[in-house]
Each structure stands twice: as C-alpha cells, then as structure tokens.
Design a protein around this motif. Structure first.
Motif, short mmCIF file in Angstrom:
data_model
loop_
_atom_site.label_atom_id
_atom_site.label_comp_id
_atom_site.label_asym_id
_atom_site.label_seq_id
_atom_site.Cartn_x
_atom_site.Cartn_y
_atom_site.Cartn_z
N UNK A 29 -0.50 63.53 101.41
CA UNK A 29 0.04 65.00 102.79
C UNK A 29 0.47 64.82 103.33
N UNK A 30 -0.43 63.98 104.74
CA UNK A 30 0.01 63.47 105.97
C UNK A 30 0.63 62.64 106.07
N UNK A 31 1.06 61.99 105.29
CA UNK A 31 2.25 60.71 105.50
C UNK A 31 3.56 60.83 105.42
N UNK A 32 3.72 62.27 104.44
CA UNK A 32 5.71 63.40 104.24
C UNK A 32 5.73 64.13 105.29
N UNK A 33 7.35 63.24 105.16
CA UNK A 33 7.67 64.81 105.66
C UNK A 33 8.31 65.37 104.86
N UNK A 34 9.22 66.88 105.66
CA UNK A 34 9.68 67.32 104.13
C UNK A 34 10.98 66.17 103.97
N UNK A 35 12.10 65.38 105.30
CA UNK A 35 12.82 64.44 104.63
C UNK A 35 12.21 62.91 103.80
N UNK A 36 10.95 63.26 103.54
CA UNK A 36 10.70 61.70 103.17
C UNK A 36 10.18 62.52 101.59
N UNK A 37 10.10 63.87 101.41
CA UNK A 37 9.75 64.42 99.75
C UNK A 37 11.23 64.57 99.12
N UNK A 38 11.96 64.69 100.49
CA UNK A 38 13.60 64.73 99.70
C UNK A 38 14.31 63.68 98.68
N UNK A 39 14.15 61.81 100.31
CA UNK A 39 14.37 61.16 99.69
C UNK A 39 13.89 60.69 98.76
N UNK A 40 12.38 61.15 97.81
CA UNK A 40 11.69 59.84 97.55
C UNK A 40 12.07 60.90 95.82
N UNK A 41 11.74 62.20 95.76
CA UNK A 41 11.75 62.72 94.99
C UNK A 41 13.17 62.86 93.64
N UNK A 42 14.49 62.34 95.07
CA UNK A 42 16.11 62.50 94.56
C UNK A 42 16.17 61.05 93.77
N UNK A 43 15.22 60.19 94.71
CA UNK A 43 15.62 58.06 93.55
C UNK A 43 14.64 58.64 93.16
N UNK A 44 13.86 59.04 92.53
CA UNK A 44 12.79 58.63 91.79
C UNK A 44 13.62 59.70 90.21
#
Length: 541
Positions: A117-132
C-alpha cells in the motif's frame, strides 16, 4: 446428414447488420448443450453480430450472411471461446520479476496489499491494472475475476475500477472490503454503494465484492459486509480460502453461517488447500466454486490436498501474475499434468504400473458423450472446460466460456501453422498441450477485436508502456529499500501449531552449490544483483 446451418440467431435483438463479422474456414471448438460437451466443427464458420454469436456453420462460406459482414479468413486456424481467469490481482503488475522465489508466507510481508500500500499512488494503480489486463487480453484471457485488494483509499481503489473499464476486458471487479490505513470498512462500504449506482460506459465491467475477514475480521465489519451482500445481491463474492496448515479459514461452512452462500450471488473460493469432504459437499449443495491457481499454489507452497476431487465445482485462476504466467492455457496445462502425476504416484506407490491415463477420455474423433465429464482426474477435454466453461459457471454466466448461438462473442483464434502448432489433428489437445500466447492471432471481447493479427488494438498502448515503466521503476526502487523478511517461529503469532519450516535446497552446481543466487532486480546490477531472494541462503551469496 446434419443441416449445414447448425444454429442461427434469427431475430436476435440488437443484431445490427453493419456490425457483423464472419470468421470463415476455421476449426471451431463449440459447445453442444445436448451432450453437454465439446463439439469440433472443421472448416466451418462463425458469425458474430454485435456482441453475440449469431450463427455456427459447417461450411466456410454459408449462405444468408449479411451482405456487409466483414469476412475474416480463419483457414488453418482454431477458434475457441475466450479463457476465464477466476482469480487475479491486476494492480500487482508493477512488481513483475521481484517475487521469483517467494513463498506465500514471505508474500504476505512483501507483495500483499498490506505490504504494498505505501508504495502505490492512484496513478500507479491505474497504470499497473491497465497494463496487467492488456497483458491478459493478449494471452486470450477475455474474462477476469479481479480480487482488488488495492483498497488503500477511495482514490486508489477507484483507479483500479477506471483502468478495468478502460481496458476493454470483461472484468468482474471485486474490491476487497478490508480496513487498511485510514480507510475503514464502513467507508469502503459507502464507496461500494456509490460505485454500485455508477453507470458504466459498457457492460463489460461488473461490480462484485471480495472479503477475507470471515474468521479474523472485526465482528461488526463482517456483519456489515454480510448484510451488504444480502441487500445488494452483487453478482459475485470472492474469498481467499486456505485452511489446512494455514491458520486462516474463511471456509464454505464458515461463510455459510453468515447466510450468504446459498443466495443468487456467485461465490468463488480461491485456492482451498484445506478442502474436506464436508466442505466439498457444501460447495456442491450450494453450487459454489473454488478457483484452482496451479502455478501460484505450486510456486508459493499453498498445498494441493484434495482440489482434484472437486473438478465439477472448480475453475482456474492465475492469482499473482507478478511472479509467473498470465495465461490460463498454462494453468490448464500445469493442472492437467499435476493431477495426472499425483494419481500415477498413487498407483506406483503400490508397485503397480499405470495402465492408462486416469479418467481417460476419448479425443476428438470419438462420438459425443463417449467419455466421462469432469471427474476425479483430467483429460485434455476436461482441462479445456476448466479453462473456459467452468469459469463461466463459477460466475453464473452460462453465456460466457462457450461457443454456442446466443453466447457472448468472446473468442480466441489460434494460428494452427506456427512452428509449435504445426501438424495438429486434435484441436483441443493442440491448444491445451502445444499452444502458447504467441500462437494467438486474434482475440475478440463482446464482438470487438482487442487483439488482431497478433497485436493488441488498444490505441494508446505505446503511451501506456512509457507511463507504466516509469511507475514500475519508482515502485521497484522503493521496494528494494525495504529489508527482506526473516521468518522464524510461528506464522503470524499462531503459537503452538503453525511453525515455519524450510524446504530442502536443490542445487545444480557441484560442490558447495550456489543456493538461490542473486536476484537481478534492476538495471543497476551494482546495487541490486546481490540482493538475496527471500528464503535464500544468505551466507552463500
């Protein structure tokens, strides 16, 4: 002789003539509801109109096709339904290759929702989810049940939902209601209710719920989640279920005691190494499913005790694609051979020689109904059904995971003339035992090409790649600053009965050996190459 037109969707509502595609000349792995089994059609054709399969034909150029239908030549190709992943954590893509030797106990301390949790911003979640999700589509996974435990704040949770919508994949997005940091379960429930009122731009994303606190959560939170499920009737509820040596329950019987198992909501229990005969009977009685994630469960050490005994109530999942394959074909292949191996071992344990493959099923040239359905063991046909139709049944969506008239047009087309596929006769065996992601030419979701001629059709993929790589590099650098866990004593304070134990090291280098060796975790090997793997022999690095 059967009619040339096996089936048609005359009068299908919403069938716009300008939105038709004919997949012509391929070998179709269809589903026959009369025999409840696969039906192979060679040199046939499949008509897609809008989002549905409108016709299945025994000839490549059938009559009566809309004049403006697009013709896609599928000669020498194999057409299958889209593959269904019933357990995945899409947001974890940014961690790829960092967990190559991680056990499940170490995972809880490194890559889990709590740790990450402490490593991810909302932008990080978005890019990671979309790429996955795009990675999954490229591999022919058209439907995903996403156990979205990126519930660290409203903004970061919604980023996963927005990326799921953007992806073009069919996603059952199940946010995990679990208190994290300053985001309480009541706050999460309020957000869930708001998301449930949200109007999505297409019907590809379905809102579900994930909850793991049935045995360990605060009683008031668990009661609130149970009441939400009863009142809102979400399409799906998904639950991590371990048991066995793991002091984490969330078993079907426990969940049933809260009154949410025998409802209209599909419930998917992920893993289930603690399966017992009583739990299996409860799954059958309530028609709920487990998600077997073969590669994950072998990689992490979940355990496989009796999962192979409930195939009729099972489907397949990937789980943490940060650590291994993202495709369901690999999971079907691994589970097929894992099941065969353990049952062969039972025979050889008595000093007998296996005379046949367990629960052998005739291949494509046998008449329909000539073999047993999903039973104790597996044939390639049964493995194929686990990867497709069983996932749909687990989600209570019989219009997915099959090629039949009226089903959703979620389709995968394999090139039968790639080096790995060349020479196939049985199309089911070709896909389950020989195919790889590179053999997939086209993928359709809801009648639209999401992969065509070997490439994703997502228009902004190049831009996403650059954003995702920058995000992943940032997360990786922050992750590497954290010390690796050293696990001793008992598991999470389970004093007296759940102790850590070490598996035997196996080396391929003579002499003293090398242990796990370094993990090459970044471009700057001077700072990352000597970071030991979790569980490695530090003194040998």
């Amino acid at each position: 002789m059967r009619s040339t037109l096996l089936a048609s969707l005359a009068g299908y509502t919403g069938a716009a003539l300008s939105a038709s595609v004919l997949l012509s000349g391929g070998t179709i792995i269809a589903f026959d509801e009369d025999t409840n089994f696969l039906n192979v059609i060679r040199d046939g054709a499949l008509l897609v109109t809008d989002d549905r399969i409108a016709g299945i034909y025994e000839e490549a150029s059938p009559k009566g096709i809309p004049v403006d239908a697009e013709i896609v030549d599928c000669t020498h190709k194999i057409i299958t339904p889209g593959f269904i992943d019933t357990h995945r954590h899409g947001w974890q893509t940014a961690f790829k290759t960092l967990g190559s030797n991680t056990t499940l106990a170490e995972y809880f301390m490194t890559f889990s929702s709590y740790a990450a949790g402490p490593l991810y911003t909302a932008e990080d979640v978005y890019e990671s989810q979309l790429a996955g999700l795009l990675e999954a589509l490229n591999a022919g996974v058209t439907t995903t049940l996403d156990h979205a435990h990126n519930m660290w704040s409203t903004e970061r949770a919604e980023a996963g939902l927005d990326a799921s919508i953007e992806s073009g994949a069919r996603v059952f997005w199940a946010p995990a209601l679990d208190p994290t940091y300053d985001y309480s379960v009541p706050d999460q429930i309020n957000d869930w209710k708001r998301w449930n009122r949200r109007s999505f731009p297409n019907d590809l994303v379905t809102l579900g719920i994930a909850y793991d606190g049935w045995d360990v959560g605060a009683p008031e939170d668990t009661q609130a989640v149970a009441q939400l499920i009863k009142d809102a009737k979400p399409a799906v509820l998904t639950i991590h279920w371990l048991g066995g040596v793991w002091p984490i329950d969330s078993s079907p019987s426990l969940v049933h005691s809260f009154g949410v198992l025998n409802t209209s909501t599909a419930v998917v229990f992920s893993h289930g190494p603690g399966l017992t005969a009583a739990q299996a009977e409860l799954l059958r009685a309530t028609n709920q499913f487990i998600s077997i994630t073969p590669e994950s469960e072998m990689h992490y050490g979940h355990g496989h005790t009796f999962s192979h005994l409930v195939h009729e109530q099972a489907a397949l999942g990937v789980d943490t694609h940060l650590t291994f394959s993202t495709d369901i074909i690999t999971q079907a292949r691994l589970w097929l051979q894992r099941t065969r191996s353990r049952l062969f071992d039972e025979v050889m344990h008595h000093w007998d020689i296996p005379s046949r493959n367990p629960s052998w099923c005739p291949s494509y040239f046998s008449p329909p109904g000539a073999c047993s359905q999903l039973g104790t063991s597996l044939s390639v046909n049964q493995a194929f059904l686990l990867a497709t139709r069983q996932g749909a049944l687990a989600l209570r969506r019989p219009d997915l995971g099959v090629i039949k008239v009226g089903a959703k047009a979620d389709l995968v087309i394999f090139d039968g003339r790639t080096p790995g596929m060349l020479g196939w006769a049985d199309p089911v065996a070709a896909v389950i035992l020989h195919a790889n992601v590179g053999d997939i030419t086209h993928v359709l979701v809801d009648g639209k090409f999401v992969k065509r001629n070997g490439k994703l059709t997502y228009a902004k993929y190049a831009e996403l790649v650059e954003r995702f790589l920058a995000s992943a590099e940032k997360i990786r650098k922050d992750f590497l600053k954290k010390p690796l866990p050293v696990l001793t004593g008992s598991f999470f304070g389970a004093e007296g009965y759940a102790f850590y134990g070490s598996a035997k090291d196996v080396d391929v280098v003579r002499g003293k050996g090398t242990g796990y060796g370094p993990l090459f975790r970044g471009a700057d090997d001077k700072t990352t190459a000597n970071v030991a793997a979790p569980g490695s022999r530090h003194d040998e690095l």
